[in-house]
Design an enzyme around this catalytic site. Structure first.
Site, PDB file in Angstrom:
ATOM      1  N   CYS A  60      -7.421  71.469  33.527  1.00  0.00           N
ATOM      2  CA  CYS A  60      -7.631  71.957  34.893  1.00  0.00           C
ATOM      3  C   CYS A  60      -6.944  73.300  35.128  1.00  0.00           C
ATOM      4  CB  CYS A  60      -7.104  70.921  35.885  1.00  0.00           C
ATOM      5  SG  CYS A  60      -7.138  71.476  37.600  1.00  0.00           S
ATOM      6  N   TYR A 192     -16.972  78.278  39.678  1.00  0.00           N
ATOM      7  CA  TYR A 192     -17.446  76.955  40.076  1.00  0.00           C
ATOM      8  C   TYR A 192     -18.657  77.066  40.995  1.00  0.00           C
ATOM      9  CZ  TYR A 192     -13.332  74.685  38.107  1.00  0.00           C
ATOM     10  OH  TYR A 192     -12.372  74.215  37.239  1.00  0.00           O
TER      11      TYR A 192
END
Length: 357
Positions: A60, A192
């Site tokens: 992450c 994203y």
């Protein structure tokens, strides 16, 4: 709890959008851990050694920021580190890398257990990074921005001698915050927005944003060693965790494919210098990064095949940034020591072994 209530609890929490654009849920647990707690100030917890555990995941980018800053500040012996595995289901990040699939300190198999221990009906994403109180097993905060900033400003009594100052000079603070916002909206979250777009228009807008930032960085880094000037600041860490994932994941998986970072001389030299600095490259696990994106994001990669490439060994080549004034850290700063054995990468590349041992 119903399946609908569990949906999208793990990973990158998002809201539905009627125009096909990815919308990140940016509402986090607002508690903070601070040096001095005064009654009535709000949801504050005292900075105390050995009380909290940072739960992160190598995959992450948001959690990676916290891991880097914790290491640079020398807080390894003050705040313990738990690492979730690179893949998860809709419910939660899991501790499948640990023996028995259980975090050895918190004794839980899923990060959601720490959230539910404090908030039984917690309605948002079970995200990393998260700070958890070891004694109670209850989550304290998952606000990655305040976690990273507070490691720098609220834990000063426990930082290692020679820890760097990652804050910009006072006369640059306003500019730095504007750049941080620019990076977040158009780059950190922009990749994203491109990858999870559900419409062509939303994708193309996000794609344009991503390369607007990369072109801006290429120009800015032509005569600056780091984004804010002569030394690494928190802003560089914000850029690094997206840049280091770009060629390995975002270029192909998220369709941000105008060019690779290796094709941008100034940005690539800058990235190489950051990668070669302890705290950066020695906390970057490319195997777990690729496993996370290519296996978890089934809507983007239904086959779940993880690509063998690209070749990233160029990150170990000379960075050629010495002609610019500055150095990674200011005079009087020392580099962090070797990683604790328990925190070494599980999947180091050959060039990482050569660089960091």
């Amino acid at each position: 709890m119903t399946a609908d209530a569990q949906k999208d609890w793990a990973g990158d929490a998002q809201n539905a959008s009627t125009d096909g654009e990815f919308k990140r849920d940016t509402n986090y647990i607002g508690d903070r851990i601070v040096a001095s707690v005064t009654s009535g100030e709000g949801p504050l917890w005292p900075a105390q050694p050995h009380r909290y555990r940072l739960i992160a995941a190598r995959a992450c980018p948001w959690a990676h920021r916290a891991v880097i800053v914790r290491r640079l500040m020398g807080l390894e012996d003050v705040i313990s580190l738990g690492l979730a595995g690179p893949t998860h289901d809709k419910r939660s990040w899991t501790f499948d890398l640990d023996p028995g699939g259980v975090d050895p300190v918190l004794q839980i198999p899923r990060l959601q257990d720490a959230y539910f221990a404090r908030f039984p009906d917690y309605p948002r994403g079970i995200t990393v990074p998260a700070l958890v109180e070891e004694a109670t097993g209850k989550v304290v905060t998952n606000d990655y921005n305040s976690i990273v900033r507070d490691f720098q400003t609220e834990w000063t009594a426990y930082q290692r001698p020679g820890a760097p100052n990652l804050l910009p000079p006072e006369d640059q603070s306003e500019e730095a915050e504007a750049i941080n916002d620019f990076l977040f909206r158009k780059f950190n979250n922009g990749v994203y927005r491109a990858g999870f777009s559900a419409s062509q228009d939303a994708y193309e807008e996000a794609y344009a944003d991503v390369f607007e930032v990369l072109d801006w960085l290429e120009d800015r880094l032509a005569n600056r060693r780091f984004i804010m000037g002569e030394h690494i600041t928190e802003t560089d860490i914000r850029a690094y965790t997206t840049l280091i994932r770009f060629d390995a994941v975002y270029h192909g998986h998220f369709k941000t494919n105008r060019n690779k970072i290796t094709e941008m001389p100034n940005v690539y030299g800058y990235l190489r210098e950051l990668f070669q600095t302890p705290g950066f490259g020695d906390t970057t696990d490319f195997t777990e990064i690729k496993q996370h994106y290519y296996i978890v994001h089934r809507e983007v990669n239904p086959t779940q095949i993880v690509p063998a490439g690209p070749d990233l060994s160029g990150l170990a080549h000379p960075h050629d940034r010495d002609h610019l004034p500055g150095s990674p850290f200011a005079a009087g700063t020392t580099l962090p020591g070797p990683l604790p054995e328990s925190e070494r990468l599980k999947n180091p590349t050959d060039f990482q072994r050569e660089l960091f041992g």
